[in-house]
Design a protein around this motif. Structure first.
Motif, PDB file in Angstrom:
ATOM      1  N   CYS A  98     -65.165  85.696  40.601  1.00  0.00           N
ATOM      2  CA  CYS A  98     -63.961  86.517  40.652  1.00  0.00           C
ATOM      3  C   CYS A  98     -64.023  87.628  39.608  1.00  0.00           C
ATOM      4  O   CYS A  98     -64.366  87.384  38.451  1.00  0.00           O
ATOM      5  CB  CYS A  98     -62.713  85.661  40.401  1.00  0.00           C
ATOM      6  N   ASN A  99     -63.715  88.821  40.019  1.00  0.00           N
ATOM      7  CA  ASN A  99     -63.469  89.924  39.101  1.00  0.00           C
ATOM      8  C   ASN A  99     -62.548  90.920  39.787  1.00  0.00           C
ATOM      9  O   ASN A  99     -62.270  90.810  40.997  1.00  0.00           O
ATOM     10  CB  ASN A  99     -64.776  90.582  38.635  1.00  0.00           C
ATOM     11  N   CYS A 100     -62.072  91.873  39.035  1.00  0.00           N
ATOM     12  CA  CYS A 100     -61.073  92.777  39.605  1.00  0.00           C
ATOM     13  C   CYS A 100     -61.671  93.682  40.671  1.00  0.00           C
ATOM     14  O   CYS A 100     -60.955  94.199  41.530  1.00  0.00           O
ATOM     15  CB  CYS A 100     -60.417  93.609  38.500  1.00  0.00           C
ATOM     16  N   HIS A 101     -62.999  93.883  40.656  1.00  0.00           N
ATOM     17  CA  HIS A 101     -63.613  94.716  41.691  1.00  0.00           C
ATOM     18  C   HIS A 101     -63.623  93.990  43.034  1.00  0.00           C
ATOM     19  O   HIS A 101     -63.530  94.637  44.087  1.00  0.00           O
ATOM     20  CB  HIS A 101     -65.029  95.094  41.275  1.00  0.00           C
ATOM     21  N   ALA A 102     -63.738  92.667  43.007  1.00  0.00           N
ATOM     22  CA  ALA A 102     -63.601  91.912  44.260  1.00  0.00           C
ATOM     23  C   ALA A 102     -62.205  92.080  44.828  1.00  0.00           C
ATOM     24  O   ALA A 102     -62.018  92.215  46.046  1.00  0.00           O
ATOM     25  CB  ALA A 102     -63.914  90.431  44.011  1.00  0.00           C
ATOM     26  N   LYS A 103     -61.205  92.092  43.949  1.00  0.00           N
ATOM     27  CA  LYS A 103     -59.825  92.328  44.404  1.00  0.00           C
ATOM     28  C   LYS A 103     -59.682  93.749  44.936  1.00  0.00           C
ATOM     29  O   LYS A 103     -58.984  93.986  45.923  1.00  0.00           O
ATOM     30  CB  LYS A 103     -58.864  92.081  43.236  1.00  0.00           C
ATOM     31  N   GLN A 151     -70.205  99.965  41.481  1.00  0.00           N
ATOM     32  CA  GLN A 151     -71.200 100.761  42.198  1.00  0.00           C
ATOM     33  C   GLN A 151     -71.326 100.308  43.653  1.00  0.00           C
ATOM     34  O   GLN A 151     -71.545 101.133  44.547  1.00  0.00           O
ATOM     35  CB  GLN A 151     -72.561 100.656  41.499  1.00  0.00           C
ATOM     36  N   MET A 152     -71.187  99.004  43.901  1.00  0.00           N
ATOM     37  CA  MET A 152     -71.265  98.509  45.270  1.00  0.00           C
ATOM     38  C   MET A 152     -70.118  99.043  46.112  1.00  0.00           C
ATOM     39  O   MET A 152     -70.306  99.458  47.256  1.00  0.00           O
ATOM     40  CB  MET A 152     -71.253  96.974  45.271  1.00  0.00           C
ATOM     41  N   ILE A 153     -68.911  99.039  45.548  1.00  0.00           N
ATOM     42  CA  ILE A 153     -67.758  99.542  46.301  1.00  0.00           C
ATOM     43  C   ILE A 153     -67.945 101.011  46.630  1.00  0.00           C
ATOM     44  O   ILE A 153     -67.696 101.453  47.765  1.00  0.00           O
ATOM     45  CB  ILE A 153     -66.462  99.318  45.499  1.00  0.00           C
ATOM     46  N   ALA A 154     -68.403 101.794  45.654  1.00  0.00           N
ATOM     47  CA  ALA A 154     -68.647 103.212  45.907  1.00  0.00           C
ATOM     48  C   ALA A 154     -69.718 103.405  46.975  1.00  0.00           C
ATOM     49  O   ALA A 154     -69.693 104.384  47.728  1.00  0.00           O
ATOM     50  CB  ALA A 154     -69.052 103.901  44.608  1.00  0.00           C
ATOM     51  N   TYR A 184     -56.691  88.801  39.838  1.00  0.00           N
ATOM     52  CA  TYR A 184     -55.955  89.847  39.129  1.00  0.00           C
ATOM     53  C   TYR A 184     -56.531  91.217  39.488  1.00  0.00           C
ATOM     54  O   TYR A 184     -57.693  91.362  39.844  1.00  0.00           O
ATOM     55  CB  TYR A 184     -56.038  89.628  37.618  1.00  0.00           C
ATOM     56  N   SER A 185     -55.716  92.246  39.379  1.00  0.00           N
ATOM     57  CA  SER A 185     -56.148  93.615  39.643  1.00  0.00           C
ATOM     58  C   SER A 185     -56.581  94.284  38.348  1.00  0.00           C
ATOM     59  O   SER A 185     -56.117  93.955  37.259  1.00  0.00           O
ATOM     60  CB  SER A 185     -55.017  94.421  40.291  1.00  0.00           C
ATOM     61  N   CYS A 186     -57.469  95.244  38.480  1.00  0.00           N
ATOM     62  CA  CYS A 186     -57.926  95.977  37.297  1.00  0.00           C
ATOM     63  C   CYS A 186     -56.801  96.808  36.696  1.00  0.00           C
ATOM     64  O   CYS A 186     -56.633  96.869  35.493  1.00  0.00           O
ATOM     65  CB  CYS A 186     -59.087  96.901  37.665  1.00  0.00           C
ATOM     66  N   GLY A 187     -56.025  97.440  37.536  1.00  0.00           N
ATOM     67  CA  GLY A 187     -54.936  98.287  37.051  1.00  0.00           C
ATOM     68  C   GLY A 187     -55.426  99.664  36.661  1.00  0.00           C
ATOM     69  O   GLY A 187     -56.543  99.850  36.184  1.00  0.00           O
ATOM     70  N   ARG A 188     -54.569 100.661  36.832  1.00  0.00           N
ATOM     71  CA  ARG A 188     -54.943 102.037  36.537  1.00  0.00           C
ATOM     72  C   ARG A 188     -55.230 102.221  35.056  1.00  0.00           C
ATOM     73  O   ARG A 188     -56.178 102.883  34.648  1.00  0.00           O
ATOM     74  CB  ARG A 188     -53.830 102.991  36.986  1.00  0.00           C
TER      75      ARG A 188
END
Length: 754
Positions: A432-437, A412-415, A526-530
């Motif tokens: 660390c989480n994938c949204h930070a990446k 939600q922060m990124i949006a 790490y990335s979240c990935g599609r």
């Protein structure tokens, strides 16, 4: 009027620097004199405009300036005129009577001057024997003139005697900084009708006559900053005037700088005389703690600086009357806790709120700031958010959230941030989480696709510390780069936007990798990935029940075994603790006297401290407590019983002490036993419902370093700070003595932890 506006903006034209380190944030919005003009340097030496080098007399640091001035004027003839004059740092005790001196064309100096500085002299308030400057020279330098008998030149018992009965029809700017001026008497500047800028900062002015500024109808900029006066005992003098309408004569005033000049509530009446022409006002670091509601009703301010005045915005509507005119507000370090004071400021473009106590952003207020372009919330207490907030600001160009309490980057922060052009997030302790990446990769992608976008501000804000500071940050920032990453690296990002990082360098964008308990660069997360974004967990669980069941059973069997093995030492420690608590219970029951209010205490206070602070405890605290207060203290190195474990000694001694004292420092927080004693102290307060806890801070402990237990204690208990200044330490010992004696004399209750 066009000329006046041009003069005003000439003080605040941007001065963009080349690439290098980002500029430090200014303590106050107002600049120093040499920041807002270009004809004198910081030492009072002249810097004439191109083509004016022949029209300059620079006598700065000259020990006999009157005679030298007369000799230099003999060289001026025909088209040469004395437009610039510097008598800076000439050891003058008052303004000398030099302005009737004439050149070879018989033109008086007063008629030619346009720019004059007397910076750095030591003017006296009253006449001193032998310093009357009654001797001068005629234009040829051959005859000595005695001015004491002249009907137009009588010795006046004030520093400004040289200005008396002199007209300066062409004088535009006058510099009287750092001249030890104490008073501004009546009609002081009456003979300067075309003066546009007056610099009288860095003096000791404590009295202004009501007509001191009479005649300055064309004055555009008044610098009254950094004026501090003290009496014979070293106490600050309050700024006084015989009429609060002291600024009423300044009909064309556009900019007023009162920064670093100590003001009181009585001085607020002076602000009511400011007219509609004033556009910029600096009250930074003036000591004001409150603003009267509606004090700015008679103004049309565009720029206002209230920084470093604690509590100045805490009343209900301190800025009433500026809702439709204010364009930039600086309120750094004013102990602000909410932002609803700025509701309905529909034209506000720049809002600087760094260094406050804001922990939530009021959405109703945010919705009304439709024009806001720059929002600085550095060094507040903001947390992660989960609903649209900053996306409600349609024109937000730059958002700075450095050094807050943002721990997790959420989707939600990124949006909410994708429409911001420049974003600063360093200094937040993030997990660390994938949204930070994602945020990192989006910033890198935007660096590739967008060109530099500077903040477009109107001419009213072409102030050096507004325009230049933020655009210098943009120009000098380091860019996020994924040099080895092709376009495919960005395909799995679930959002698109335009924000770029304003404060990026790798060491500033790190996060805590929880499983390994280590800090890594966000670029390495790490990335979240599609596939991870598009997965339907409900469907996956329904289609793989057996696999899921097996995955659940295996950990249920193995996990307890693994936990017992991994935490075997802690489990053993737990049972030892239980045993010691049971033993201590028996000991306490033997020592305690029956009856609710008849508990026996062996010590008045249990002192908890780390080994690094031992010297302070033994050299300072103990002598005052035991010798002056007759307080018996329990120290671990002196009073712990031999043969008992450390844990048993801590609990026993704390239970047999009437009160507890924690000597807090950053080193204290690094000691495991000190942390245990602090937790035990909190437990004692909760169990016994007593208030016998004293906190002493040997140094400042920032919020980010405080564990929750300490933060709770500091929020709920009054604590005492050890002053660095020795003159303040008697007050410290007086307060501590009063606290300890009060605790000693308080009726006792059954406080046994056992």
């Amino acid at each position: 009027m066009i000329f006046k506006v041009f003069i005003f903006f000439s003080y605040f034209l941007p001065c963009l620097c080349g690439h290098g380190h980002p500029p430090k944030p200014p303590k106050c919005l107002s600049g120093y004199m040499t920041d807002v003009q270009n004809w004198v340097d910081e030492n009072g030496r002249l810097i004439p405009k191109p083509g004016d080098s022949d029209n300059v007399i620079d006598l700065s640091t000259t020990t006999n300036p009157v005679q030298v001035l007369n000799e230099k004027m003999n060289l001026f003839r025909r088209r040469r005129t004395v437009r610039y004059l510097s008598l800076a740092k000439c050891q003058l005790t008052r303004v000398p009577p030099i302005f009737q001196l004439r050149d070879n064309e018989m033109r008086p100096l007063a008629m030619m001057l346009e720019y004059m500085t007397l910076f750095g002299n030591n003017f006296l308030g009253m006449s001193t024997a032998g310093e009357h400057y009654t001797l001068s020279f005629n234009a040829t330098g051959t005859t000595v003139m005695n001015l004491s008998n002249s009907p137009q030149r009588q010795v006046v018992s004030v520093w400004s005697s040289g200005f008396t009965a002199v007209n300066f029809p062409n004088l535009k700017e006058l510099d009287l900084r750092s001249c030890s001026i104490q008073t501004l008497e009546k009609n002081l500047f009456r003979g300067m009708p075309n003066l546009t800028a007056l610099y009288i900062g860095e003096n000791e002015i404590h009295f202004i006559s009501s007509s001191a500024f009479y005649g300055l109808r064309n004055l555009v900029h008044l610098d009254f900053s950094r004026n501090e006066a003290f009496d014979e005992n070293g106490n600050p003098k309050n700024l006084a005037t015989d009429d609060y309408l002291v600024f009423n004569y300044l009909e064309s005033l556009v900019s007023l700088d009162l920064s670093h000049t100590k003001l009181t509530l009585r001085n607020l009446g002076m602000l009511k005389s400011l007219g509609k022409s004033v556009r910029s006002l600096s009250l930074c670091d003036t000591g004001l703690t409150v603003l009267q509601d509606g004090i700015f009703n008679s103004t049309s301010l565009h720029v206002l600086d209230l920084s470093r005045n604690s509590g100045i915005l805490n009343n209900q509507r301190p800025l009433r009357g500026l809702e439709d005119t204010l364009l930039a507000l600086y309120a750094r370090e004013v102990n602000l806790q909410r932002i609803d004071q700025f509701q309905n400021f529909s034209n506000l473009l720049v809002l600087q709120l760094a260094g406050n106590e804001i922990n939530t952003v009021d959405l109703e207020t945010i919705r009304t700031l439709k024009a806001l372009k720059v929002l600085n919330l550095n060094k507040n207490r903001l947390n992660s958010w989960f609903e649209p907030t900053f996306s409600l600001l349609p024109n937000l160009h730059l958002l700075s959230l450095q050094d807050n309490n943002i721990n997790v980057i959420t989707e939600q922060m990124i949006a909410d941030l994708i429409n911001v052009n420049y974003l600063a997030l360093s200094g937040n302790f993030m997990v660390c989480n994938c949204h930070a990446k994602d945020l990192y990769k989006m910033a890198a992608k935007n660096e590739k696709n967008n060109t530099e976008d500077f903040i477009d501000l109107p001419e009213e804000l072409l102030h050096r510390n507004i325009y230049s500071y933020y655009n210098d940050l943009i120009q000098n920032r380091s860019k996020v780069g994924l040099e080895d990453c092709e376009e495919l690296c960005f395909d799995d990002i679930g959002h698109s936007g335009s924000f770029r990082l304003l404060d990026y360098y790798p060491e500033a964008y790190v996060c805590l990798q929880v499983p390994e308990s280590k800090t890594i660069f966000i670029s390495d997360v790490y990335s979240c990935g599609r596939l991870a974004r598009e997965i339907n967990y409900e469907q996956e669980l329904n289609g793989s029940r057996k696999k899921l069941l097996a995955l659940l059973i295996i950990p249920c069997v193995l996990l307890p075994v693994a936990l017992i093995f991994v935490f075997r030492r802690r489990i053993k420690y737990f049972f030892i603790t239980m045993r010691n608590s049971a033993m201590l219970s028996l000991i306490n029951k033997k020592d305690a006297v029956d009856g609710k209010n008849n508990t026996i205490f062996n010590y008045d206070v249990f002192v908890s401290y780390c080994n690094e602070d031992r010297g302070w405890v033994l050299d300072h605290l103990l002598p005052h407590m035991e010798a002056e207060c007759s307080i018996s203290a329990c120290l671990h190195e002196r009073d712990f019983l031999v043969g008992l474990s450390i844990l048993e000694n801590i609990v026993s001694c704390m239970d047999r002490s009437r009160s507890i004292m924690l000597i807090l420092s950053q080193r204290f927080l690094l000691s495991q036993w000190c942390q245990f004693e602090m937790h035990l102290a909190q437990h004692r307060l909760l169990e016994t419902r007593r208030e016998d806890l004293t906190l002493i801070l040997l140094e400042d402990i920032p919020r980010r370093l405080r564990p929750n237990t300490l933060h709770y204690l500091m929020m709920t208990k009054t604590y005492i700070v050890w002053p660095k200044d020795e003159s303040e330490r008697p007050v410290f010992w007086k307060r501590l003595k009063k606290t300890l004696i009060a605790q000693k004399n308080k009726p006792t209750e059954n406080a046994s932890l056992a």
